[in-house]
Write a protein that holds these residues in place. Structure first.
Motif, PDB file in Angstrom:
ATOM      1  N   LYS A 228       1.422  -0.765   0.029  1.00  0.00           N
ATOM      2  CA  LYS A 228      -0.138  -0.025  -0.034  1.00  0.00           C
ATOM      3  C   LYS A 228       0.923   0.939  -0.092  1.00  0.00           C
ATOM      4  CE  LYS A 228      -4.377  -2.254   2.058  1.00  0.00           C
ATOM      5  NZ  LYS A 228      -4.535  -2.613   3.068  1.00  0.00           N
ATOM      6  N   THR A 229       2.240   1.356   0.848  1.00  0.00           N
ATOM      7  CA  THR A 229       2.425   2.113   1.140  1.00  0.00           C
ATOM      8  C   THR A 229       3.192   2.546  -0.630  1.00  0.00           C
ATOM      9  OG1 THR A 229       3.545   1.618   3.165  1.00  0.00           O
ATOM     10  CG2 THR A 229       4.430   3.173   2.741  1.00  0.00           C
ATOM     11  N   LEU A 230       4.042   1.657  -1.106  1.00  0.00           N
ATOM     12  CA  LEU A 230       4.170   1.905  -2.177  1.00  0.00           C
ATOM     13  C   LEU A 230       3.423   1.982  -3.715  1.00  0.00           C
ATOM     14  CD1 LEU A 230       7.266  -0.887  -1.755  1.00  0.00           C
ATOM     15  CD2 LEU A 230       7.319   2.009  -1.786  1.00  0.00           C
ATOM     16  N   ASN A 231       2.274   1.742  -2.817  1.00  0.00           N
ATOM     17  CA  ASN A 231       1.475   1.576  -4.637  1.00  0.00           C
ATOM     18  C   ASN A 231       1.336   0.814  -5.390  1.00  0.00           C
ATOM     19  OD1 ASN A 231      -1.273   3.469  -5.146  1.00  0.00           O
ATOM     20  ND2 ASN A 231       0.126   4.859  -5.681  1.00  0.00           N
ATOM     21  N   LEU A 232       1.265  -0.431  -4.780  1.00  0.00           N
ATOM     22  CA  LEU A 232       1.605  -1.467  -5.625  1.00  0.00           C
ATOM     23  C   LEU A 232       0.263  -2.295  -5.150  1.00  0.00           C
ATOM     24  CD1 LEU A 232       5.176  -2.647  -4.868  1.00  0.00           C
ATOM     25  CD2 LEU A 232       4.242  -1.095  -6.616  1.00  0.00           C
ATOM     26  N   THR A 233      -0.416  -3.216  -5.991  1.00  0.00           N
ATOM     27  CA  THR A 233      -0.950  -4.348  -5.551  1.00  0.00           C
ATOM     28  C   THR A 233      -0.796  -5.294  -5.548  1.00  0.00           C
ATOM     29  OG1 THR A 233      -0.965  -5.229  -7.894  1.00  0.00           O
ATOM     30  CG2 THR A 233      -2.899  -3.782  -8.136  1.00  0.00           C
ATOM     31  N   VAL A 234      -1.230  -6.383  -4.629  1.00  0.00           N
ATOM     32  CA  VAL A 234      -0.374  -7.133  -4.007  1.00  0.00           C
ATOM     33  C   VAL A 234      -1.592  -8.386  -4.033  1.00  0.00           C
ATOM     34  CG1 VAL A 234      -1.667  -7.103  -1.423  1.00  0.00           C
ATOM     35  CG2 VAL A 234       0.179  -8.187  -1.295  1.00  0.00           C
ATOM     36  N   ILE A 235      -1.219  -9.682  -4.532  1.00  0.00           N
ATOM     37  CA  ILE A 235      -1.728 -11.718  -4.591  1.00  0.00           C
ATOM     38  C   ILE A 235      -0.832 -12.751  -4.445  1.00  0.00           C
ATOM     39  CG2 ILE A 235       0.279 -11.430  -7.043  1.00  0.00           C
ATOM     40  CD1 ILE A 235      -2.552 -12.941  -7.679  1.00  0.00           C
ATOM     41  N   ALA A 236      -1.292 -12.965  -3.061  1.00  0.00           N
ATOM     42  CA  ALA A 236      -0.981 -14.561  -2.186  1.00  0.00           C
ATOM     43  C   ALA A 236      -1.174 -15.410  -3.500  1.00  0.00           C
ATOM     44  CB  ALA A 236      -1.804 -14.238  -1.200  1.00  0.00           C
ATOM     45  N   GLU A 237       0.080 -16.395  -3.897  1.00  0.00           N
ATOM     46  CA  GLU A 237       0.370 -17.319  -4.029  1.00  0.00           C
ATOM     47  C   GLU A 237      -0.241 -18.607  -3.139  1.00  0.00           C
ATOM     48  OE1 GLU A 237       4.010 -17.804  -6.253  1.00  0.00           O
ATOM     49  OE2 GLU A 237       5.102 -18.226  -4.288  1.00  0.00           O
ATOM     50  N   GLY A 238      -0.535 -20.074  -3.659  1.00  0.00           N
ATOM     51  CA  GLY A 238      -0.683 -21.417  -3.365  1.00  0.00           C
ATOM     52  C   GLY A 238      -1.520 -21.221  -1.609  1.00  0.00           C
ATOM     53  N   VAL A 239      -3.007 -20.277  -2.591  1.00  0.00           N
ATOM     54  CA  VAL A 239      -3.505 -20.146  -1.806  1.00  0.00           C
ATOM     55  C   VAL A 239      -4.766 -21.697  -1.564  1.00  0.00           C
ATOM     56  CG1 VAL A 239      -6.096 -19.168  -0.926  1.00  0.00           C
ATOM     57  CG2 VAL A 239      -4.118 -17.818  -1.870  1.00  0.00           C
ATOM     58  N   GLU A 240      -4.917 -22.615  -0.784  1.00  0.00           N
ATOM     59  CA  GLU A 240      -5.997 -23.493  -0.772  1.00  0.00           C
ATOM     60  C   GLU A 240      -6.762 -24.193  -0.335  1.00  0.00           C
ATOM     61  OE1 GLU A 240      -1.790 -26.791   0.210  1.00  0.00           O
ATOM     62  OE2 GLU A 240      -1.178 -26.262  -1.626  1.00  0.00           O
ATOM     63  N   ASP A 241      -7.076 -23.312   0.742  1.00  0.00           N
ATOM     64  CA  ASP A 241      -8.298 -23.376   1.420  1.00  0.00           C
ATOM     65  C   ASP A 241      -8.964 -22.403   1.760  1.00  0.00           C
ATOM     66  OD1 ASP A 241      -7.463 -22.926   4.646  1.00  0.00           O
ATOM     67  OD2 ASP A 241      -6.200 -25.126   4.219  1.00  0.00           O
ATOM     68  N   GLU A 242     -10.035 -22.149   1.886  1.00  0.00           N
ATOM     69  CA  GLU A 242     -11.036 -20.847   2.635  1.00  0.00           C
ATOM     70  C   GLU A 242     -10.824 -20.259   3.984  1.00  0.00           C
ATOM     71  OE1 GLU A 242     -13.069 -20.360   0.879  1.00  0.00           O
ATOM     72  OE2 GLU A 242     -14.723 -21.965  -0.195  1.00  0.00           O
ATOM     73  N   LYS A 243     -10.238 -20.822   5.047  1.00  0.00           N
ATOM     74  CA  LYS A 243      -9.160 -20.930   6.404  1.00  0.00           C
ATOM     75  C   LYS A 243      -8.177 -19.373   5.853  1.00  0.00           C
ATOM     76  CE  LYS A 243     -10.611 -24.060   9.698  1.00  0.00           C
ATOM     77  NZ  LYS A 243     -10.121 -25.358  10.216  1.00  0.00           N
ATOM     78  N   GLN A 244      -7.215 -20.066   4.976  1.00  0.00           N
ATOM     79  CA  GLN A 244      -6.260 -18.726   4.308  1.00  0.00           C
ATOM     80  C   GLN A 244      -6.862 -17.269   3.589  1.00  0.00           C
ATOM     81  OE1 GLN A 244      -4.218 -22.135   1.703  1.00  0.00           O
ATOM     82  NE2 GLN A 244      -3.041 -22.101   3.816  1.00  0.00           N
ATOM     83  N   LEU A 245      -8.014 -18.022   2.750  1.00  0.00           N
ATOM     84  CA  LEU A 245      -9.178 -16.681   2.120  1.00  0.00           C
ATOM     85  C   LEU A 245      -9.422 -16.166   2.939  1.00  0.00           C
ATOM     86  CD1 LEU A 245      -9.842 -15.374  -0.452  1.00  0.00           C
ATOM     87  CD2 LEU A 245     -11.940 -17.548  -0.090  1.00  0.00           C
ATOM     88  N   GLY A 252      -6.470  -7.625   4.579  1.00  0.00           N
ATOM     89  CA  GLY A 252      -5.788  -6.928   3.832  1.00  0.00           C
ATOM     90  C   GLY A 252      -5.383  -7.179   1.790  1.00  0.00           C
ATOM     91  N   CYS A 253      -5.422  -8.286   1.602  1.00  0.00           N
ATOM     92  CA  CYS A 253      -4.775  -8.771   0.662  1.00  0.00           C
ATOM     93  C   CYS A 253      -6.273  -9.407  -0.533  1.00  0.00           C
ATOM     94  CB  CYS A 253      -3.773 -10.023   0.788  1.00  0.00           C
ATOM     95  SG  CYS A 253      -3.666 -10.692  -0.697  1.00  0.00           S
ATOM     96  N   LEU A 254      -6.163  -8.790  -1.006  1.00  0.00           N
ATOM     97  CA  LEU A 254      -7.497  -8.221  -2.021  1.00  0.00           C
ATOM     98  C   LEU A 254      -7.110  -9.646  -3.024  1.00  0.00           C
ATOM     99  CD1 LEU A 254      -9.154  -5.824  -1.578  1.00  0.00           C
ATOM    100  CD2 LEU A 254      -9.273  -7.624   0.058  1.00  0.00           C
ATOM    101  N   SER A 255      -5.811  -9.906  -3.924  1.00  0.00           N
ATOM    102  CA  SER A 255      -6.045 -11.206  -4.946  1.00  0.00           C
ATOM    103  C   SER A 255      -4.995 -12.645  -4.867  1.00  0.00           C
ATOM    104  CB  SER A 255      -5.289  -9.889  -5.769  1.00  0.00           C
ATOM    105  OG  SER A 255      -5.547  -8.699  -6.253  1.00  0.00           O
ATOM    106  N   TYR A 256      -5.744 -14.043  -5.685  1.00  0.00           N
ATOM    107  CA  TYR A 256      -5.364 -14.740  -4.750  1.00  0.00           C
ATOM    108  C   TYR A 256      -5.200 -15.092  -5.876  1.00  0.00           C
ATOM    109  CZ  TYR A 256      -8.807 -12.417  -1.569  1.00  0.00           C
ATOM    110  OH  TYR A 256      -8.737 -11.628  -0.530  1.00  0.00           O
ATOM    111  N   GLN A 257      -5.103 -16.645  -5.900  1.00  0.00           N
ATOM    112  CA  GLN A 257      -3.673 -17.906  -7.348  1.00  0.00           C
ATOM    113  C   GLN A 257      -3.228 -19.004  -5.847  1.00  0.00           C
ATOM    114  OE1 GLN A 257      -0.076 -16.803  -9.601  1.00  0.00           O
ATOM    115  NE2 GLN A 257      -0.571 -18.264  -9.994  1.00  0.00           N
ATOM    116  N   GLY A 258      -4.187 -20.092  -6.641  1.00  0.00           N
ATOM    117  CA  GLY A 258      -3.939 -21.475  -5.617  1.00  0.00           C
ATOM    118  C   GLY A 258      -4.799 -22.538  -5.937  1.00  0.00           C
TER     119      GLY A 258
END
Ligand code: C2E
Ligand code: MG
Ligand code: MG
Ligand code: MG
Length: 291
Positions: A228-245, A252-258
């Motif tokens: 957020k400070t650097l004005n970048l988007t953020v994505i999490a990789e390796g999202v495997e289950d609902e709890k992690q999501l 506040g991480c709003l994009s995902y891959q997994g």
């Protein structure tokens, strides 16, 4: 006797090294021929936005060897790096991704999609890298803003001015940059501040520890704040289950891959998924309905 077992031991080691080398050079030879033989493929893994829709896909290399079967990139990319074969393989990847973008541009249902391509440090380091990307985009008639390039922190270890110049040159025509496996390397904050990045990609090791290790939560929090400070988007990789999501969501991480959303898919299956998403697009979380 000790002397003899010593000699036997040494010769066994030499024979093992020899067969290891033979195996390596056989793999190298196969890898060299694989482009001409059409044995490389991309599988595409969806990247999901806040609303649950596929906004982008990551192209992940697969090698279908006639006798070895499917070879994992973890096995052959390191050897491709060492032997320099990553250069022609990387070029094949850029051509394939750009041809796919041009194909998707023809249909309103797929024209919005972005393709993320992994760029190895060796490939990025080539003096003509920028020119190569530009000409491949042009030759295929692909829209530069649909191409996202993923670098890892190792690619940033070089002369920082040269790195920034290259990134800037492609950013100027619309290409975007993502920093892959973020948090596992050594980039300093002052380095990050100078790079014309668009996205930070949180490494899956933090995501997999998210529910069991408070330190991973703290690290992801920090990475999200930093983006957020650097004005970048953020994505999490390796999202495997609902709890992690849901933990990621609340941080506040709003994009995902997994795997929770989808495994990397062959192009026909990915196209089916995108089409079925359109068919149910009146529902807010279409992907979760499909899967
Ligand atoms: P990466 O770029 O960090 O890609 C993410 C890896 O995580 C992929 O492994 C993907 O299949 C896997 N993954 C995705 N979702 C999940 C999940 O929910 N759980 C788990 N455990 N894993 C997940 P893959 O396809 O085996 O690729 C491994 C690495 O090989 C990539 O890591 C990237 O560094 C490299 N690679 C793949 N394709 C290319 C390419 O075209 N060029 C270059 N230079 N490197 C590539
Ligand atoms: Mg990647
Ligand atoms: Mg990654
Ligand atoms: Mg990774």
């Amino acid at each position: 006797i000790n002397h003899i077992t010593g000699i036997v031991g040494v010769s066994i080691v030499i024979v093992m090294m020899q067969s290891d080398m033979n195996a390596r050079s056989a793999l190298e030879k196969d890898m060299r021929q694989a482009i001409a033989r059409g044995e490389y493929r991309f599988h595409y893994q969806p990247q999901i936005d806040e609303s649950g829709r596929v906004f982008s896909v990551e192209a992940l290399l697969r090698w279908y060897h006639p006798s070895r079967g499917s070879v994992s990139p973890m096995e052959f990319i390191p050897l491709a790096e060492e032997t320099g074969l990553i250069i022609p393989i990387g070029e094949w990847g850029l051509r394939t991704a750009c041809a796919q973008l041009a194909e998707w541009a023809k249909s309103p249902q797929t024209a919005h999609l972005i393709i993320a391509v992994n760029v190895s440090a060796t490939q990025f380091r080539q003096p003509d890298f920028v020119q190569e990307v530009k000409s491949i985009l042009l030759l295929n008639g692909a829209e530069p803003s649909r191409l996202k390039l993923e670098l890892t922190e190792t690619a940033l270890a070089d002369d920082i001015d040269a790195v920034v110049t290259k990134m800037q040159a492609l950013k100027e025509i619309g290409v975007t940059w993502s920093l892959d496996d973020f948090g596992t390397g050594y980039s300093s904050l002052s380095l990050l501040k100078r790079l014309p990045l668009d996205q930070l990609k949180i490494d899956k090791s933090f995501v997999s520890d998210l529910l069991s290790d408070e330190r991973s939560v703290a690290i992801i929090n920090t990475l999200v704040d930093l983006s957020k400070t650097l004005n970048l988007t953020v994505i999490a990789e390796g999202v495997e289950d609902e709890k992690q999501l849901s933990a990621l969501k609340s941080i506040g991480c709003l994009s995902y891959q997994g795997y929770l959303f989808s495994r990397p898919l062959p192009i026909s299956e990915l196209n089916d998924l995108i089409m079925s998403e359109h068919a149910v697009s009146h529902t807010p979380n279409s992907l979760e309905l499909v899967y």
